[in-house]
Design an enzyme around this catalytic site. Structure first.
Site, mmCIF file in Angstrom:
data_model
loop_
_atom_site.group_PDB
_atom_site.id
_atom_site.type_symbol
_atom_site.label_atom_id
_atom_site.label_comp_id
_atom_site.label_asym_id
_atom_site.label_seq_id
_atom_site.Cartn_x
_atom_site.Cartn_y
_atom_site.Cartn_z
ATOM 1 N N ALA A 73 0.849 -1.184 0.000
ATOM 2 C CA ALA A 73 0.000 0.000 0.000
ATOM 3 C C ALA A 73 0.884 1.232 0.000
ATOM 4 O O ALA A 73 1.959 1.225 0.594
ATOM 5 C CB ALA A 73 -0.872 -0.006 1.249
ATOM 6 N N GLY A 114 0.280 -4.730 0.541
ATOM 7 C CA GLY A 114 -0.911 -4.712 -0.319
ATOM 8 C C GLY A 114 -0.655 -5.277 -1.708
ATOM 9 O O GLY A 114 -1.586 -5.776 -2.368
ATOM 10 N N GLU A 117 -0.925 -8.895 -1.178
ATOM 11 C CA GLU A 117 -2.349 -9.244 -1.047
ATOM 12 C C GLU A 117 -3.035 -9.319 -2.412
ATOM 13 O O GLU A 117 -3.900 -10.163 -2.637
ATOM 14 C CB GLU A 117 -3.052 -8.225 -0.149
ATOM 15 C CG GLU A 117 -2.611 -8.379 1.297
ATOM 16 C CD GLU A 117 -3.163 -7.323 2.215
ATOM 17 O OE1 GLU A 117 -2.954 -6.117 1.930
ATOM 18 O OE2 GLU A 117 -3.822 -7.668 3.202
ATOM 19 N N GLU A 137 3.788 -4.697 7.247
ATOM 20 C CA GLU A 137 2.862 -3.808 7.957
ATOM 21 C C GLU A 137 3.128 -3.719 9.457
ATOM 22 O O GLU A 137 2.923 -2.680 10.066
ATOM 23 C CB GLU A 137 1.404 -4.277 7.751
ATOM 24 C CG GLU A 137 0.838 -3.983 6.380
ATOM 25 C CD GLU A 137 1.100 -5.084 5.363
ATOM 26 O OE1 GLU A 137 1.989 -5.928 5.596
ATOM 27 O OE2 GLU A 137 0.410 -5.100 4.331
HETATM 28 N N1 COA Z 1 4.539 3.495 -0.496
HETATM 29 C C1 COA Z 1 4.975 4.659 -1.029
HETATM 30 N N2 COA Z 1 6.191 4.814 -1.579
HETATM 31 C C2 COA Z 1 7.002 3.741 -1.599
HETATM 32 C C3 COA Z 1 6.608 2.486 -1.083
HETATM 33 C C4 COA Z 1 5.321 2.380 -0.501
HETATM 34 N N3 COA Z 1 4.843 1.232 -0.004
HETATM 35 N N4 COA Z 1 7.626 1.611 -1.231
HETATM 36 C C5 COA Z 1 8.612 2.290 -1.837
HETATM 37 N N5 COA Z 1 8.239 3.570 -2.058
HETATM 38 C C6 COA Z 1 9.032 4.638 -2.703
HETATM 39 C C7 COA Z 1 10.172 5.066 -1.794
HETATM 40 O O1 COA Z 1 9.721 6.035 -0.854
HETATM 41 C C8 COA Z 1 11.153 5.647 -2.787
HETATM 42 O O2 COA Z 1 10.729 6.939 -3.135
HETATM 43 P P1 COA Z 1 11.836 8.126 -3.358
HETATM 44 O O3 COA Z 1 12.623 7.662 -4.551
HETATM 45 O O4 COA Z 1 10.989 9.326 -3.626
HETATM 46 O O5 COA Z 1 12.643 8.168 -2.112
HETATM 47 C C9 COA Z 1 10.956 4.761 -4.008
HETATM 48 O O6 COA Z 1 9.690 4.119 -3.848
HETATM 49 C C10 COA Z 1 12.013 3.682 -4.142
HETATM 50 O O7 COA Z 1 12.044 2.966 -2.896
HETATM 51 P P2 COA Z 1 13.394 2.763 -2.034
HETATM 52 O O8 COA Z 1 12.985 2.561 -0.618
HETATM 53 O O9 COA Z 1 14.377 3.833 -2.330
HETATM 54 O O10 COA Z 1 13.929 1.390 -2.676
HETATM 55 P P3 COA Z 1 14.848 0.337 -1.960
HETATM 56 O O11 COA Z 1 15.255 -0.620 -3.036
HETATM 57 O O12 COA Z 1 15.919 0.979 -1.164
HETATM 58 O O13 COA Z 1 13.881 -0.446 -0.911
HETATM 59 C C11 COA Z 1 11.848 -1.533 -0.210
HETATM 60 C C12 COA Z 1 12.812 -1.199 -1.373
HETATM 61 C C13 COA Z 1 10.656 -2.256 -0.819
HETATM 62 C C14 COA Z 1 12.564 -2.461 0.762
HETATM 63 C C15 COA Z 1 11.428 -0.245 0.506
HETATM 64 O O14 COA Z 1 11.018 0.700 -0.468
HETATM 65 C C16 COA Z 1 10.277 -0.422 1.480
HETATM 66 O O15 COA Z 1 10.494 -0.937 2.577
HETATM 67 N N6 COA Z 1 9.065 0.053 1.102
HETATM 68 C C17 COA Z 1 7.905 0.059 1.967
HETATM 69 C C18 COA Z 1 7.300 -1.308 2.067
HETATM 70 C C19 COA Z 1 6.105 -1.282 3.022
HETATM 71 O O16 COA Z 1 6.225 -0.990 4.175
HETATM 72 N N7 COA Z 1 4.927 -1.666 2.459
HETATM 73 C C20 COA Z 1 3.706 -1.805 3.230
HETATM 74 C C21 COA Z 1 2.966 -0.536 3.359
HETATM 75 S S1 COA Z 1 1.496 -0.737 4.358
#
Ligand code: COA
Length: 263
Positions: A73, A114, A117, A137
């Site tokens: 999400a 999400g 999911e 989450e």
């Molecule tokens: N929602 C919104 N933006 C997100 C996102 C999410 N779930 N997941 C990644 N992004 C964005 C990041 O903020 C980043 O934006 P920026 O370039 O403006 O900084 C971009 O996508 C790239 O992500 P980044 O974190 O730099 O990539 P990474 O390879 O270092 O890490 C993840 C990848 C997936 C490990 C990490 O992005 C992450 O933990 N994301 C959140 C996952 C999460 O908690 N999902 C559940 C939400 S309820």
């Protein structure tokens, strides 16, 4: 409604349909790792509700870019929700799960929250060995809110579901396949070919039998064995009356591939 008309209205997803009837849906937010925001939810629901089912033989979901199927999400949109609005996340997953054609998640990269999911709401999941699966989450003080806890426990059992949800750690595609979370984990070079072979089978299969089999299987977990057997035998009896069954029999006798029309 034609897919091209829906696609021209969509910004967060891209969709197309090929001559086999594969409706391909791509979450098109690669700069956010295809995070599922309101636009993705609304556009996907609109597509699946408005599209002419008869033109569709199967649906595939994938993520744009190189890194993610979907990283979950959209964290910003979750933060902006009132508790009442937060209740509205599930319709997408129900609309996908109930779509009357087979659905396949083609996963290459992060498949989290999400996004995970959404994959679980699909009938089948094929992933590259580079993919990672998780429910992060808990690290945000939340739980999966789009059917994740329920579908997960049914697919992999309580112990593994609790491990994923409580710890929030990611597992690789090979473990996901070993746990029964996905159908196949394949090396990246074999991914397109594997997805295509699934699509070929789904798109050339008998649409009515696939639709009825999906309904019977979707209801199997929540029904007693006796009621499930009755549902299955009624479905079987009904399918023996279809033109597709006649075609299947004829093709078998004539030693050729059947051409099912969905009647
Ligand atoms: N929602 C919104 N933006 C997100 C996102 C999410 N779930 N997941 C990644 N992004 C964005 C990041 O903020 C980043 O934006 P920026 O370039 O403006 O900084 C971009 O996508 C790239 O992500 P980044 O974190 O730099 O990539 P990474 O390879 O270092 O890490 C993840 C990848 C997936 C490990 C990490 O992005 C992450 O933990 N994301 C959140 C996952 C999460 O908690 N999902 C559940 C939400 S309820």
């Amino acid at each position: 409604m034609r897919v091209a008309d829906i696609d021209s209205e969509s910004e967060a997803i891209a969709c197309s349909i090929d001559d086999r009837g594969r409706l391909a849906v791509t979450i098109d937010r690669s700069d956010r790792l295809n995070a599922v925001d309101d636009a993705v939810r609304e556009e996907t629901c609109h597509l699946l509700e408005a599209v002419d089912d008869d033109a569709v033989r199967c649906v595939t979901f994938e993520g744009a870019g190189e890194k993610a199927f979907s990283a979950g999400a959209d964290v910003d949109s979750v933060a902006d929700r009132t508790p009442a609005e937060a209740l509205d996340v599930t319709p997408l997953y129900e609309v996908v799960a109930e779509f009357p054609r087979p659905t396949l998640a083609a996963i290459d990269g992060y498949c989290l929250g999400g996004g995970h999911e959404l994959a679980l709401a699909c009938d089948l999941r094929v992933a590259t060995t580079d993919s990672e699966f998780g429910f992060p989450e808990i690290g945000l003080g939340l739980l999966p809110g789009g059917g994740g806890t329920q579908r997960l426990v049914r697919l992999v059992g309580e112990a593994r579901a609790k491990e994923l949800v409580f710890r929030g750690d990611r597992i690789d595609a090979e473990r996901a396949a070993d746990w029964g979370l996905i159908n196949r984990a394949v090396p990246p070079e074999a991914f397109d070919e594997t997805v295509e072979s699934y699509v070929d089978d789904l798109a050339s299969g008998p649409p009515v039998a696939l639709k009825v089999a999906k309904t019977v299987l979707n209801n199997a977990e929540d029904t007693s064995l006796g009621a499930g057997m009755a549902m299955e035998s009624q479905a079987f009896g009904f399918l023996t009356t279809t033109e597709d069954f006649e075609e299947g029999q004829r093709a078998f006798q004539e030693d050729r591939e059947p051409e099912f029309e969905g009647r």
